[in-house]
Write an enzyme that holds these catalytic residues in place. Structure first.
Site, short mmCIF file in Angstrom:
data_model
loop_
_atom_site.label_atom_id
_atom_site.label_comp_id
_atom_site.label_asym_id
_atom_site.label_seq_id
_atom_site.Cartn_x
_atom_site.Cartn_y
_atom_site.Cartn_z
N LYS A 183 0.90 -1.03 0.18
CA LYS A 183 0.11 0.07 -0.04
C LYS A 183 1.02 1.25 -0.01
O LYS A 183 1.42 1.43 0.74
CB LYS A 183 -0.94 -0.06 1.34
CG LYS A 183 -1.97 1.18 0.94
CD LYS A 183 -2.73 1.71 2.30
CE LYS A 183 -1.79 2.69 2.88
NZ LYS A 183 -2.20 3.98 2.15
N GLU A 257 9.41 1.72 10.99
CA GLU A 257 10.47 2.73 10.89
C GLU A 257 9.70 4.08 10.74
O GLU A 257 9.20 4.43 9.71
CB GLU A 257 11.16 2.60 9.63
CG GLU A 257 12.82 3.25 9.52
CD GLU A 257 12.46 4.46 8.76
OE1 GLU A 257 12.50 5.50 9.52
OE2 GLU A 257 12.70 4.48 7.64
N CYS A 291 13.21 11.32 7.26
CA CYS A 291 12.96 11.04 8.73
C CYS A 291 14.35 10.82 9.25
O CYS A 291 14.63 11.12 10.67
CB CYS A 291 12.50 9.68 8.88
SG CYS A 291 13.30 8.33 8.03
N GLU A 390 8.78 16.91 15.26
CA GLU A 390 9.41 16.48 13.71
C GLU A 390 8.47 17.41 12.66
O GLU A 390 7.29 17.26 12.40
CB GLU A 390 9.23 14.97 13.32
CG GLU A 390 9.77 14.61 12.07
CD GLU A 390 9.73 13.26 11.67
OE1 GLU A 390 10.46 12.84 11.07
OE2 GLU A 390 8.58 12.62 12.00
#
Length: 496
Positions: A183, A257, A291, A390
Site C-alpha cells: 500500500k 521505521e 526522517c 518533527e
C-alpha cells in the site's frame, strides 16, 4: 509561473490484484503535482472488500503457488529480473515519481531509482550466502535449524521516497519466499503503481499485489485483515502506534521505521567546511522531507556564531525551483497542507522565544506550487517545539552547546532516536560521544550513508525492529528446529 509536467501520468490509478485492476469500491482521490498545485490524476481508493481480494490473492500464491518453494537459485534469477526491469525503466519511473512527489528529477534518477534496483540485487546476493545451523553436541542426535517464509506481508510505504523505500520492503519480503500486498501513500501512488505493473511480467501470479487509498480506509483494512502474517511500515509515529495496536489484536509481528528529530553534532574540532556541507545536505536534501534529516544542528559554542553565519549565507543561495531543472537543489514540498504545516513552525519558533535566521516564507514567485525558502531558526533551548517536534521539511533548528556532556544530553533529550551525526576530527571526542547517543544509527563525519548489510532502525518512538540483511531475514522468516536421532533411541514402553 507554471512548470512543465515531467510526464503525462495516467488519468486514473488503480490497484493490482494478481495482475488485474483491483475492485476499488472507495472514493476517488485527487493526485497533485506539487510544483504547480494542479491535479494530474485520480486515484481509485480500495475499500475493505478490495483489500480482502488482494490479501486472498497473496494468500493463494503463498499457500498454493510456486514462490515459497522455489529454489534459492531460481528466486535469485527472479530478483535479478526485477532489478533489470527497474533499470530498463528508470526514466519513466523517475518521472512518475517526480510528478507525484515534486522531488528533483536528477536526484531521482541518480539515487532513488538506482537504490531501488540495488535493493533487489542486495537481497539476491544475501540469500545466496545465507547459512543454516546444526548442532551435534547432544550424543546420538543431530539438530538443524532452517528458516521458512512467514506468509503474507503487508508493506506500507511512505510518501517522501516511495520507490526507494518500498522496494527495500518488497525485495526483502520476496527474497525470503513471502508474498505481499503493497500500500503506497495515497499522495504518491504513480511510480509504485507502474512498478508493480511492470513486475507482474517477472513474478508469479499473486506474489505482489497493490492496494491504494488512505490509511484510515485502505490501510486500516489491510493491517486488521486476518490473512496478513506480518506488517512492515515506514511513516509517522502516531500512525505506527495505530498500526501496532491493530496488529497486536491478531498477534501479527511488525517492523516500524518511524519519525526522527536527529541531532547533527558539530564540534569545534570538526573540519569546518565538510561539517558545513554535511549540515546543509543533512537538512535540505530530498526537499528536506526525510526522517533521518539532521534537523537539530548542535554546534559547539566557540564556533557557533561563525558556523551559523556561514550556514545562513549558503542557505540563502540554495536553488529552489523546477524539479525538472538540473540546477535545482530543492523542489516543492509534497502537499499544500504539509507546506502550511512546515511554515507554521516559523511562528512557533518565535512564540517559544527563538528567532528566525532565514526563510520561513512561501516562494510566491514560483507560482502555485508548494515551494518554501530554506529555513533555519535559533532555538531558545532544546525544549522549544521546533527542537522537539518533527517538522519534516527544509527547516533546521540551531542549538549551541559546551563540551561532550552537554552535546550528548541535548542530543538524547528527545522522544525520537533514529540517527545521529557527529562531526569531529579528534578521535577521543568521537569515541567519547558515539557510545552515549541513544539512536539506532550514528554517522561520523559523513552525511547519510545506508549500509544494507547493517541494521537500520530507531530507538524510542523512532521505531520497532530493524531493516537490513540479517534483520530482514529474522523478520521475514520463521525458524524451524528439526531433531533427528543418529540411531534408534531407547523408548519407554507405556502400558506394555
Amino acid at each position: 509561473m507554471t512548470f512543465a509536467l515531467p510526464i503525462t501520468p495516467p488519468s486514473r490509478v488503480a490497484g493490482l490484484v494478481s495482475g488485474k485492476p483491483s475492485l476499488g469500491g472507495g472514493v476517488d482521490l485527487p493526485v497533485f503535482y506539487p510544483a504547480t498545485g494542479a491535479q494530474i490524476s485520480t486515484l481509485t481508493e480500495d475499500d475493505a472488500a478490495a483489500v480482502d481480494a488482494a490479501v486472498l490473492a497473496a494468500r493463494a500464491a503463498f499457500d498454493r503457488g510456486p514462490w515459497p518453494g522455489l529454489s534459492v537459485a531460481k528466486r535469485i534469477e527472479v530478483l535479478e529480473d526485477c532489478r533489470d526491469t527497474i533499470l530498463a525503466n528508470v526514466d519513466e519511473l523517475a518521472r512518475l515519481e517526480c510528478a507525484a512527489t515534486g522531488l528533483v528529477l536528477k536526484e531521482l534518477k541518480a539515487r532513488h531509482m538506482l537504490r531501488a534496483a540495488s535493493n533487489f540485487r542486495f537481497f539476491g546476493e544475501y540469500i545466496s550466502q545465507a547459512a543454516g545451523q546444526s548442532y551435534t553436541q547432544t550424543e546420538g542426535y543431530m539438530t538443524y535449524v532452517t528458516r521458512e517464509p512467514v506468509g503474507v506481508a503487508a508493506l506500507i510505504a511512505p510518501w517522501n521516497a516511495p520507490i526507494a523505500l518500498a522496494t527495500m520492503k518488497i525485495a526483502a519480503a520476496l527474497a525470503f519466499g513471502n508474498t505481499a500486498v503493497l500500500k503506497p501513500s495515497e499522495q504518491t501512488p504513480l511510480a509504485l503503481a507502474r512498478l508493480v505493473e511492470l513486475l507482474q511480467e517477472v513474478l508469479p501470479e499473486g506474489v505482489l499485489n497493490l492496494v491504494n487509498g488512505r490509511g484510515t480506509v485502505t490501510g486500516a483494512a489491510l493491517v486488521a485483515h486476518p490473512g496478513v502474517d506480518l506488517i512492515s511500515f515506514t511513516g509517522g509515529t502516531e500512525t505506527g502506534r495505530s498500526i501496532m495496536s491493530a496488529a497486536g489484536r491478531n498477534l501479527v509481528p511488525c517492523t516500524m521505521e518511524l519519525g526522527g528529530k536527529s541531532a547533527n553534532i558539530i564540534f569545534a574540532s570538526a573540519d569546518p567546511d565538510r561539517a558545513l556541507d554535511g549540515a546543509l545536505q543533512g537538512i535540505f536534501s530530498n526537499n528536506g522531507q526525510q526522517c533521518l534529516a539532521g534537523s537539530r544542528i548542535l554546534v559547539e559554542r566557540p564556533i557557533f556564531d561563525d558556523f551559523v553565519a556561514r550556514f545562513r549565507d549558503r542557505a540563502a543561495k540554495v536553488r529552489v525551483g523546477d524539479p525538472l531543472a538540473d540546477e535545482t537543489e530543492v523542489g516543492p514540498l509534497a502537499s499544500l497542507s504539509h507546506m502550511n504545516r512546515v511554515l507554521s513552525f516559523a511562528d512557533t519558533a518565535r512564540e517559544d522565544g527563538g528567532s528566525l535566521l532565514i526563510g520561513g516564507t512561501r516562494r510566491d514567485d514560483l507560482g502555485e506550487g508548494y515551494f518554501i525558502s530554506p529555513t533555519a531558526v535559533l532555538a531558545r533551548s532544546n525544549a522549544d517545539r521546533c527542537a522537539q517536534q518533527e517538522i519534516f521539511g527544509p527547516f533546521a533548528t540551531f542549538i549551541p552547546f559546551d563540551g561532550v556532556d552537554e552535546a550528548v544530553a541535548i542530543a538524547n533529550d528527545t522522544a525520537f532516536g533514529l540517527v545521529s551525526y557527529v562531526w569531529s576530527d579528534h578521535m577521543p571526542t568521537v569515541m567519547a560521544t558515539t557510545p552515549r547517543l541513544r539512536s539506532g544509527v550514528v554517522w561520523v563525519n559523513t552525511p547519510m550513508m545506508r549500509e544494507l548489510r547493517a541494521p537500520f532502525g530507531g530507538f524510542k518512538t523512532s521505531g520497532v525492529g530493524r531493516e537490513g540483511g540479517a534483520s530482514c531475514e529474522a523478520f521475514y522468516t520463521e525458524e524451524k528446529t528439526t531433531t533427528i536421532p543418529l540411531s534408534p533411541p531407547p523408548l519407554r514402553r507405556f502400558g506394555a
